[in-house]
Design a protein around this motif. Structure first.
Motif, PDB file in Angstrom:
ATOM      1  N   ARG A   6     -10.806  10.167 -10.802  1.00 12.93           N
ATOM      2  CA  ARG A   6     -10.535  10.815  -9.525  1.00 12.93           C
ATOM      3  C   ARG A   6      -9.303  11.682  -9.694  1.00 12.93           C
ATOM      4  NH1 ARG A   6     -12.610   9.596  -4.644  1.00 12.93           N
ATOM      5  NH2 ARG A   6     -13.788   7.833  -5.439  1.00 12.93           N
ATOM      6  N   PRO A   7      -9.461  12.997  -9.586  1.00 21.94           N
ATOM      7  CA  PRO A   7      -8.303  13.877  -9.801  1.00 21.94           C
ATOM      8  C   PRO A   7      -7.392  13.888  -8.588  1.00 21.94           C
ATOM      9  CG  PRO A   7     -10.206  15.178  -9.183  1.00 21.94           C
ATOM     10  CD  PRO A   7     -10.668  13.746  -9.222  1.00 21.94           C
ATOM     11  N   ARG A   8      -6.135  14.190  -8.841  1.00 23.08           N
ATOM     12  CA  ARG A   8      -5.216  14.372  -7.726  1.00 23.08           C
ATOM     13  C   ARG A   8      -5.652  15.529  -6.859  1.00 23.08           C
ATOM     14  NH1 ARG A   8      -0.706  11.303  -8.560  1.00 23.08           N
ATOM     15  NH2 ARG A   8      -0.797  10.391 -10.622  1.00 23.08           N
ATOM     16  N   GLU A   9      -6.273  16.472  -7.530  1.00 28.08           N
ATOM     17  CA  GLU A   9      -6.595  17.728  -6.860  1.00 28.08           C
ATOM     18  C   GLU A   9      -7.814  18.276  -7.598  1.00 28.08           C
ATOM     19  OE1 GLU A   9      -4.343  22.068  -6.603  1.00 28.08           O
ATOM     20  OE2 GLU A   9      -3.330  20.319  -7.436  1.00 28.08           O
ATOM     21  N   HIS A  53      -2.326  -7.696  -1.275  1.00 27.04           N
ATOM     22  CA  HIS A  53      -2.792  -6.646  -2.189  1.00 27.04           C
ATOM     23  C   HIS A  53      -1.646  -6.213  -3.087  1.00 27.04           C
ATOM     24  CE1 HIS A  53      -4.808  -3.242  -3.878  1.00 27.04           C
ATOM     25  NE2 HIS A  53      -4.159  -2.327  -3.172  1.00 27.04           N
ATOM     26  N   LEU A  54      -1.864  -6.340  -4.408  1.00 25.76           N
ATOM     27  CA  LEU A  54      -0.916  -5.800  -5.370  1.00 25.76           C
ATOM     28  C   LEU A  54      -1.379  -4.385  -5.680  1.00 25.76           C
ATOM     29  CD1 LEU A  54       1.600  -6.407  -6.981  1.00 25.76           C
ATOM     30  CD2 LEU A  54       0.195  -7.346  -8.794  1.00 25.76           C
ATOM     31  N   ALA A  55      -0.666  -3.415  -5.138  1.00 23.73           N
ATOM     32  CA  ALA A  55      -1.166  -2.041  -5.110  1.00 23.73           C
ATOM     33  C   ALA A  55      -0.706  -1.230  -6.313  1.00 23.73           C
ATOM     34  CB  ALA A  55      -0.696  -1.354  -3.827  1.00 23.73           C
ATOM     35  N   GLY A  56      -1.369  -0.105  -6.515  1.00 19.61           N
ATOM     36  CA  GLY A  56      -1.027   0.781  -7.633  1.00 19.61           C
ATOM     37  C   GLY A  56       0.132   1.690  -7.299  1.00 19.61           C
ATOM     38  N   SER A  57       0.280   2.717  -8.076  1.00 18.95           N
ATOM     39  CA  SER A  57       1.478   3.548  -7.951  1.00 18.95           C
ATOM     40  C   SER A  57       1.165   4.948  -7.440  1.00 18.95           C
ATOM     41  CB  SER A  57       2.181   3.645  -9.308  1.00 18.95           C
ATOM     42  OG  SER A  57       2.130   2.414  -9.966  1.00 18.95           O
ATOM     43  N   GLY A  58       0.234   5.037  -6.505  1.00 20.54           N
ATOM     44  CA  GLY A  58       0.057   6.326  -5.857  1.00 20.54           C
ATOM     45  C   GLY A  58      -0.981   7.238  -6.466  1.00 20.54           C
ATOM     46  N   SER A  59      -1.677   6.801  -7.500  1.00 13.24           N
ATOM     47  CA  SER A  59      -2.764   7.633  -8.012  1.00 13.24           C
ATOM     48  C   SER A  59      -3.866   7.676  -6.957  1.00 13.24           C
ATOM     49  CB  SER A  59      -3.303   7.047  -9.310  1.00 13.24           C
ATOM     50  OG  SER A  59      -4.105   5.927  -9.019  1.00 13.24           O
ATOM     51  N   PRO A  60      -4.704   8.700  -7.001  1.00 14.61           N
ATOM     52  CA  PRO A  60      -5.760   8.796  -5.993  1.00 14.61           C
ATOM     53  C   PRO A  60      -6.625   7.543  -5.936  1.00 14.61           C
ATOM     54  CG  PRO A  60      -5.633  10.809  -7.291  1.00 14.61           C
ATOM     55  CD  PRO A  60      -4.703   9.835  -7.919  1.00 14.61           C
ATOM     56  N   SER A  61      -6.971   7.009  -7.100  1.00 11.16           N
ATOM     57  CA  SER A  61      -7.779   5.793  -7.129  1.00 11.16           C
ATOM     58  C   SER A  61      -7.079   4.650  -6.422  1.00 11.16           C
ATOM     59  CB  SER A  61      -8.047   5.365  -8.574  1.00 11.16           C
ATOM     60  OG  SER A  61      -9.031   6.177  -9.127  1.00 11.16           O
ATOM     61  N   SER A  62      -5.833   4.449  -6.786  1.00 17.67           N
ATOM     62  CA  SER A  62      -5.156   3.285  -6.229  1.00 17.67           C
ATOM     63  C   SER A  62      -4.969   3.447  -4.726  1.00 17.67           C
ATOM     64  CB  SER A  62      -3.819   3.060  -6.925  1.00 17.67           C
ATOM     65  OG  SER A  62      -2.917   4.098  -6.618  1.00 17.67           O
ATOM     66  N   ARG A  63      -4.780   4.668  -4.291  1.00 17.34           N
ATOM     67  CA  ARG A  63      -4.658   4.884  -2.840  1.00 17.34           C
ATOM     68  C   ARG A  63      -5.947   4.526  -2.126  1.00 17.34           C
ATOM     69  NH1 ARG A  63      -0.518   9.093  -3.127  1.00 17.34           N
ATOM     70  NH2 ARG A  63      -2.058  10.662  -3.660  1.00 17.34           N
ATOM     71  N   SER A  64      -7.078   4.925  -2.714  1.00 18.05           N
ATOM     72  CA  SER A  64      -8.363   4.590  -2.096  1.00 18.05           C
ATOM     73  C   SER A  64      -8.580   3.086  -2.061  1.00 18.05           C
ATOM     74  CB  SER A  64      -9.512   5.237  -2.864  1.00 18.05           C
ATOM     75  OG  SER A  64      -9.395   6.631  -2.846  1.00 18.05           O
ATOM     76  N   ARG A  65      -8.168   2.430  -3.135  1.00 17.34           N
ATOM     77  CA  ARG A  65      -8.351   0.974  -3.168  1.00 17.34           C
ATOM     78  C   ARG A  65      -7.517   0.315  -2.077  1.00 17.34           C
ATOM     79  NH1 ARG A  65      -8.499   0.494  -9.871  1.00 17.34           N
ATOM     80  NH2 ARG A  65     -10.196   2.010 -10.014  1.00 17.34           N
ATOM     81  N   GLU A  66      -6.304   0.793  -1.945  1.00  9.51           N
ATOM     82  CA  GLU A  66      -5.455   0.234  -0.897  1.00  9.51           C
ATOM     83  C   GLU A  66      -6.059   0.501   0.488  1.00  9.51           C
ATOM     84  OE1 GLU A  66      -1.305   1.149  -1.282  1.00  9.51           O
ATOM     85  OE2 GLU A  66      -0.944   0.845   0.865  1.00  9.51           O
ATOM     86  N   ALA A  67      -6.581   1.718   0.663  1.00  8.15           N
ATOM     87  CA  ALA A  67      -7.192   2.052   1.953  1.00  8.15           C
ATOM     88  C   ALA A  67      -8.367   1.129   2.241  1.00  8.15           C
ATOM     89  CB  ALA A  67      -7.654   3.511   1.953  1.00  8.15           C
ATOM     90  N   GLY A  68      -9.187   0.878   1.205  1.00  4.52           N
ATOM     91  CA  GLY A  68     -10.326  -0.024   1.387  1.00  4.52           C
ATOM     92  C   GLY A  68      -9.869  -1.413   1.790  1.00  4.52           C
ATOM     93  N   TYR A  69      -8.799  -1.865   1.167  1.00  2.00           N
ATOM     94  CA  TYR A  69      -8.248  -3.179   1.505  1.00  2.00           C
ATOM     95  C   TYR A  69      -7.800  -3.216   2.965  1.00  2.00           C
ATOM     96  CZ  TYR A  69      -4.317  -6.417   2.039  1.00  2.00           C
ATOM     97  OH  TYR A  69      -3.439  -7.343   2.522  1.00  2.00           O
ATOM     98  N   ARG A  70      -6.984  -2.242   3.349  1.00  2.00           N
ATOM     99  CA  ARG A  70      -6.442  -2.232   4.712  1.00  2.00           C
ATOM    100  C   ARG A  70      -7.573  -2.178   5.744  1.00  2.00           C
ATOM    101  NH1 ARG A  70      -0.930  -1.253   5.124  1.00  2.00           N
ATOM    102  NH2 ARG A  70       0.077  -0.525   3.199  1.00  2.00           N
ATOM    103  N   GLU A  71      -8.506  -1.292   5.478  1.00  2.00           N
ATOM    104  CA  GLU A  71      -9.630  -1.091   6.388  1.00  2.00           C
ATOM    105  C   GLU A  71     -10.399  -2.399   6.603  1.00  2.00           C
ATOM    106  OE1 GLU A  71     -11.564   1.974   8.594  1.00  2.00           O
ATOM    107  OE2 GLU A  71      -9.700   1.908   7.408  1.00  2.00           O
ATOM    108  N   THR A  72     -10.723  -3.051   5.491  1.00  3.15           N
ATOM    109  CA  THR A  72     -11.527  -4.267   5.584  1.00  3.15           C
ATOM    110  C   THR A  72     -10.774  -5.374   6.306  1.00  3.15           C
ATOM    111  OG1 THR A  72     -12.432  -3.612   3.453  1.00  3.15           O
ATOM    112  CG2 THR A  72     -13.017  -5.789   4.251  1.00  3.15           C
ATOM    113  N   MET A  73      -9.492  -5.453   6.045  1.00  4.80           N
ATOM    114  CA  MET A  73      -8.687  -6.453   6.746  1.00  4.80           C
ATOM    115  C   MET A  73      -8.711  -6.173   8.254  1.00  4.80           C
ATOM    116  SD  MET A  73      -7.447  -8.697   4.629  1.00  4.80           S
ATOM    117  CE  MET A  73      -5.870  -9.440   5.145  1.00  4.80           C
ATOM    118  N   ARG A  74      -8.542  -4.918   8.585  1.00  5.00           N
ATOM    119  CA  ARG A  74      -8.534  -4.554  10.004  1.00  5.00           C
ATOM    120  C   ARG A  74      -9.866  -4.912  10.657  1.00  5.00           C
ATOM    121  NH1 ARG A  74      -8.600   0.756  11.245  1.00  5.00           N
ATOM    122  NH2 ARG A  74      -7.385   1.131   9.354  1.00  5.00           N
TER     123      ARG A  74
END
Lengths: 337, 337
Positions: free
Chosen positions: A156-159, A192-213
């Motif tokens: 997943r590219p940054r851009e 969630h032990l999250a990544g360091s801001g790469s696009p992938s890790s951001r999506s993973r974090e978003a998926g986590y937050r979303e599902t929890m919500r």
DNA sequence: AAACGCGCCTGGAACGTTCCAGACGATTGT
DNA sequence: ACAATCGTCTGGAACGTTCCAGGCGCGTTT
């Protein structure tokens, strides 16, 4: 085995040497070696015999120069030691081989500058296409390369770079699957032990937050970025007392496993070979890496065939359940069965 | 960014296009791009500017063709997924880069025929040297390749190929160190999970037997070949009740760890990245892989410089003690610290 | 004043292949 | 009998570079 008659001394034999040895023109040798039907059987055999006797090997540089293509696909890797990458490469190789391409790998050794340099090397070699297995390369460099030769990026590219196709997995869906698995086991305090801001890790974090919500557990959301020191991050996250942890990748998950009491469930991401090898074996989200590699090659192929619009493929990951997850309060197993 | 003036449409710009754009001859462009001192500063700058504007990239095929060398080193690998290999590659790359070479990797995917095919591909590309990181390639294929280009093999061949240098570690010494470590801890009932007849594994077994004999423990010698089914082999070996096991490699060691009670000490070989990651962390014999890679490159370099005699370098391995070994009766640790 | 050296530049010949247009007999068609 | 076709084969022109021998103008030496 030193001086073979008919060869100019000290030089590797060329098509001309073979022609002389077989008593024909170089053009006919060229045709014969490529199995052209317009060569009589007898002459063909004689030519092949002569080539064999001289130990002739075609020169791919010369061929590439005149044909304008090399039948070589370049694969650019950030990190050879990353088992995630190597499985993608296997997929690329399989598909490339089926189409008659040779695959050569260039290695960036986790250094962005070197990565760009290696990309340049591949381009100078006139490879017919490049698969980039790395998120480190900038959009500018990618777009520039894509102007001369088909380029596909796996990941997943940054851009998005214009002219560059991409193949990625659906990180958000993978994260959702991981968290849902923990929810279904009965966990509610899921960190969630999250990544360091790469696009992938951001999506993973978003998926986590979303599902929890969605599960009505918005208050339980507990995120710690992994940063430089995995062990410290894991320990700090665990200090908050979660019953389960979804980690951004397998290595992070291992750090958690290492510091967690055996009742804490852990899920990783990437399903690297580590997951099978650790004890407890790690539950992890699997990306269909070989398929991604194959697909990347097919996208290159389409580009060579003339497609111009950019394509961005997203594949579904799958959760692989192993021993590192269990209902709340139950101990994961450790050591011998 | 489509049609750049001065370039023939649809073609990548060549040195001739740059020459036209800068108003000089192609020869001068060639000199300027290579930084030849005999180009006036002003003209040089103009040429570089023109090249930049056209997006010129030198064509390595053409250059290689006329120069007779490519400044490319090929590395042939059996198995990308094997972390042992990739560290050797890192060493090769480091040394090659320092000498101005580009390193390209070809991958045999654990298939001997493919391996030979890939070797051929590298030769056709006129690489200036080949490092073979694999024991699978036959002596005939190696010797044949060595007739056209310097070839170094990293590892212990079944049979030395004439013209091919080798770099290996001293397997027997490594095995001795492992067994001595177990002896020093106080173990006497030391078993060996052996390999499948490769030269390396045979030397390791010999080192084991020798050291046991020297310690007066010839009767305790207990060897089980690992065969196809690691788990079964490990279980059967353990059924004989050894207090410690020296395994032919890390993966075999892991199989032993998996089936052994926590009092049994285990030593692996190769010190792969696995050793750090498992619990307990694995005591293992480390080969100086990066150094081996560097040395391989230096041997290539010497060959290019004209050396003719074959060299076979053997490097000393070193035991890395971690948590999988302890005095008899003591439990290895498991899980969190 | 001629010869020489030097800094800068050029044109053509390689490198080893493929591609192309066409040559040469032998066979076929009319 | 003559043209057309076919199966074989050939020589030269690409491809994009580097290498080499040399050219030109200018200043310095003899």
């Amino acid at each position: 085995m030193v001086a073979v008659t008919g060869t100019r001394p000290g030089r590797r034999p060329t098509i001309v040497d073979v022609a002389a040895a077989a008593g024909v023109s170089k053009s006919l040798v060229s045709l014969a070696l490529r199995g052209d039907p317009g060569v009589s059987e007898e002459t063909g055999a004689r030519i092949l015999a002569a080539a064999d006797r001289l130990g002739y090997r075609s020169n791919r540089l010369a061929r590439g120069l005149v044909q304008g293509r090399t039948m070589i696909l370049g694969v650019l890797l950030t990190d050879l030691a990353n088992p995630y990458h190597t499985e993608v490469v296997a997929g690329v190789e399989e598909a490339a081989e089926a189409r008659g391409f040779t695959v050569l790998l260039a290695h960036g050794r986790r250094d962005r500058e070197r990565l760009e340099h290696q990309l340049d090397s591949l381009l100078q070699l006139n490879v017919d296409g490049v698969v980039v297995v790395s998120s480190w390369l900038g959009a500018a460099a990618l777009a520039d390369a894509a102007r001369r030769v088909p380029v596909v990026m796996v990941g997943r590219p940054r851009e998005f770079a214009p002219g560059v196709d991409t193949v990625a997995n659906d990180d958000e869906a993978g994260a959702r699957a991981a968290v849902r698995h923990l929810l279904e086991l009965g966990h509610t305090r899921i960190g969630h032990l999250a990544g360091s801001g790469s696009p992938s890790s951001r999506s993973r974090e978003a998926g986590y937050r979303e599902t929890m919500r969605e599960a009505g557990l918005a208050e339980e959301v507990l995120v710690r970025p992994v940063g430089d020191d995995r062990d410290r991050a894991a320990a700090e996250l665990l200090a908050q007392g979660p019953g389960a942890v979804f980690a951004v990748n397998d290595l992070a998950a291992l750090a958690v496993l290492d510091h967690a009491p055996p009742e804490v469930s852990v899920v990783g991401y990437d399903n690297t070979s580590l997951a099978e090898v650790t004890r407890p074996r790690l539950t992890s989200v699997d990306q269909p890496r070989a398929i991604m590699g194959r697909l990347a090659t097919e996208l290159l192929w389409e580009r060579m065939g003339g497609r111009t619009g950019d394509r961005h493929e997203v594949l579904a990951p799958a959760l692989v359940v192993r021993d590192s997850t269990a209902p709340p309060g139950e101990r994961r197993e450790c050591g011998a069965p």
